[in-house]
Scaffold this motif. Sequence first.
Motif, mmCIF file in Angstrom:
data_model
loop_
_atom_site.group_PDB
_atom_site.id
_atom_site.type_symbol
_atom_site.label_atom_id
_atom_site.label_comp_id
_atom_site.label_asym_id
_atom_site.label_seq_id
_atom_site.Cartn_x
_atom_site.Cartn_y
_atom_site.Cartn_z
ATOM 1 N N THR A 196 -51.342 -9.944 34.518
ATOM 2 C CA THR A 196 -51.943 -8.955 35.949
ATOM 3 C C THR A 196 -53.521 -8.869 35.852
ATOM 4 O O THR A 196 -54.595 -8.176 36.933
ATOM 5 C CB THR A 196 -52.572 -7.799 34.316
ATOM 6 N N SER A 197 -53.877 -9.890 36.572
ATOM 7 C CA SER A 197 -54.660 -10.737 37.426
ATOM 8 C C SER A 197 -54.425 -10.568 39.152
ATOM 9 O O SER A 197 -53.143 -10.200 38.962
ATOM 10 C CB SER A 197 -54.696 -12.371 37.610
ATOM 11 N N PHE A 198 -55.095 -10.551 39.853
ATOM 12 C CA PHE A 198 -55.980 -9.326 40.770
ATOM 13 C C PHE A 198 -54.783 -11.366 41.737
ATOM 14 O O PHE A 198 -53.878 -10.248 43.002
ATOM 15 C CB PHE A 198 -56.761 -10.027 41.677
ATOM 16 N N PRO A 199 -55.260 -12.450 41.494
ATOM 17 C CA PRO A 199 -53.855 -12.926 42.418
ATOM 18 C C PRO A 199 -52.428 -13.157 42.088
ATOM 19 O O PRO A 199 -51.930 -13.252 43.193
ATOM 20 C CB PRO A 199 -54.223 -14.520 41.972
ATOM 21 N N ASN A 200 -51.941 -12.028 41.414
ATOM 22 C CA ASN A 200 -50.866 -12.194 41.208
ATOM 23 C C ASN A 200 -50.093 -10.481 41.476
ATOM 24 O O ASN A 200 -49.403 -10.521 42.603
ATOM 25 C CB ASN A 200 -50.407 -12.364 39.603
ATOM 26 N N PHE A 201 -50.938 -9.996 41.335
ATOM 27 C CA PHE A 201 -50.761 -8.824 42.365
ATOM 28 C C PHE A 201 -50.361 -9.575 43.883
ATOM 29 O O PHE A 201 -50.307 -8.503 44.946
ATOM 30 C CB PHE A 201 -51.813 -7.679 42.144
ATOM 31 N N LEU A 202 -51.529 -9.995 44.739
ATOM 32 C CA LEU A 202 -51.778 -10.211 45.224
ATOM 33 C C LEU A 202 -50.201 -10.862 46.485
ATOM 34 O O LEU A 202 -49.429 -11.146 47.477
ATOM 35 C CB LEU A 202 -53.045 -11.168 45.584
ATOM 36 N N TRP A 203 -50.012 -11.949 45.505
ATOM 37 C CA TRP A 203 -48.855 -12.244 45.798
ATOM 38 C C TRP A 203 -47.848 -11.415 45.773
ATOM 39 O O TRP A 203 -46.584 -11.776 46.686
ATOM 40 C CB TRP A 203 -48.455 -13.652 44.567
ATOM 41 N N ALA A 204 -47.218 -10.611 44.694
ATOM 42 C CA ALA A 204 -46.620 -9.238 45.174
ATOM 43 C C ALA A 204 -46.618 -9.293 45.967
ATOM 44 O O ALA A 204 -46.003 -8.391 46.642
ATOM 45 C CB ALA A 204 -46.633 -8.737 43.694
ATOM 46 N N SER A 205 -47.888 -8.541 46.785
ATOM 47 C CA SER A 205 -48.201 -7.953 47.380
ATOM 48 C C SER A 205 -47.773 -8.824 49.408
ATOM 49 O O SER A 205 -47.120 -7.959 49.869
ATOM 50 C CB SER A 205 -49.451 -7.435 47.903
ATOM 51 N N ILE A 206 -47.737 -9.320 49.466
ATOM 52 C CA ILE A 206 -47.068 -10.397 49.996
ATOM 53 C C ILE A 206 -45.871 -10.664 50.185
ATOM 54 O O ILE A 206 -45.167 -10.458 51.333
ATOM 55 C CB ILE A 206 -48.144 -11.859 50.471
ATOM 56 N N ILE A 207 -44.643 -11.177 48.763
ATOM 57 C CA ILE A 207 -43.998 -11.463 48.762
ATOM 58 C C ILE A 207 -42.644 -9.865 48.974
ATOM 59 O O ILE A 207 -42.179 -9.825 50.109
ATOM 60 C CB ILE A 207 -43.083 -11.584 47.328
#
Length: 592
Positions: free
Chosen positions: A191-202
């Motif tokens: 639920t961290s923002f870096p993981n959300f950013l990762w998913a957004s770029i993927i």
Amino acid sequence: MVAELVQWAKTQGLELNEGIEFRGIGENNTGAFYTTNNGEKPYIRLPVELAITVDSALRSFGQDLEALRDQCDSSNTVLKLCLARERSRLKNSTIKKYLECLPTLQQMNTPYCWDAETKRYLQGTNLGSSLKENIGVLVEEWWKIINLLPDSVQKPEQHFVNMKYYYESKFYTDDDAYAYFVTNEDPANWTSFPNFLWASIILKSRSFPAYLIADAVDWDVKRHDTMLLPVIDLLNHSPSAHVEWGLERKESKSYFVFKSDDVKSGSQLFNNYGMKGNEELLLAYGFCLEDNSSDVSALKIKVPPQLLPQLQQFGVRLPRLEDHTNSIVEKPDTDPNDNENHEGLYFLKKNVVPPDLILLFQVLVKNEMETEVTLRMKLAGLNQLRKALEAKADIHAALKVPDVDNDNYRNMKIYVESQKVILASCVKQIKHIEKDMLADPNIKPRLISLKTVYKNDLRFQQSLLVTLGVTSYDTLIENQLQDQCWLLWLMRCYNRPQYIKSKDDEEENYLPEWVHDAFVKLKEKTTVSAMAVVQHKELYQELVVPLSQMVPEIYGVGSWKVEDMVVSGLLLDAISFHRGKNQECILVGPST
């Protein structure tokens, strides 16, 4: 890992030519190659059930997140969070082989994941300006969905620590962001923002439009919904690749099918991501193309809300990013006529300036006397647009990306150099448009320069010699007296009837009647404020008062009040445009 992914997909029904094989290409990159050419088009046929969609992602969560689909601005937001969560439970994931092949943030070449030292060479570019803004929008998107998570969803131990980032993010430097996003990436902390950013770029770099499989699924596919297609998304991009995407039925089973034309044996099998410029390629995919025929330079124009009715009057609509392409940043649809929507995004190509951008600038310079697009508006609008592009080109010209043996620097250099070429070519194109207009025999007689006035109005010329010591036009320019001379000459045109007693009077030839009429019309509708009188009084006393005493045959005839000087200044703005690097003021007469 790629071989294991392909083998897993085959056990799930994937079909592809025997001659297609996947190999590593450089660091963190894989490509597909066609090793056999038996006359058959290369194809990859993926069962629709293997497509990773918001529907399939929600099923992996059970019913806990079903309500989020309607609560978020985009279903893709839910898919991003589900993808991050799925990576955190890798051992138990049904798409384990696929997730293992996805790059980490540290392996991605997108500028979102660059360190501060690298990013600084983007300062002044569109990309450099948009990075922080895009992160801010993504933070808001992430914040909204993690706050919508129901209590029934088991969250990572760091969940509430993660939420602190929302309040701290606006104070983060590029060094802070790099450390938080990249060097401390922890997939378990989903639920961290870096993981959300990762998913957004993927999702941005690998996704396909979900509407392509709409006829084969039982859920309502929205316009912007995206999906991931394992194996097919391993294909690299070539803008010249001729490919087909489609849906096929085979033995009561639905497949998403990729096909390619004209692929030689031993060559790489490419996908075609579409007509994408280097800025979009670099931001979303982490690479640039040299000599990219689809490359563009973005120009963002903010229009004061009070001018929106004026734009609507002339049929000008401000385009948004969604009108051009899908963004990595999810933004809700907005009403183009909404007063809050006063920002337009235009894309310039080499030697191509969008006509609607030219029209926008022409309408923005409209004055109250103009009810349709006039010649003055066309010329003034071109000049304002040229100035805007020249300023942008000057910023890029100052950028010096060092020659570093690193993919990020190489891509950045390609991006910056291409931006310079596009901007320079568009400035040149605007100059050509203006030059062609000014060479038009129907237009040239309608233009009046100060040099022409000085040459033809000999009485006016002599008055400047007696009072201001102007011995030549060059002297006038050197002493920067252009504005004063225009104010005086327009007032002289206003008093035209006082000079002309008969058709034989020589003033008839060089004091245009249309200037007089425009002055009269503007004066009738202008209420000169006391503040305007005060602002012009010093100039009036220094200029007009001595002139009326020294050359009364010109400046003592008719009306030469301070109020007339105020109107003269307003008229100069209303009937002129400024041309070229020296911003020469030229009057534009009406059509006959």
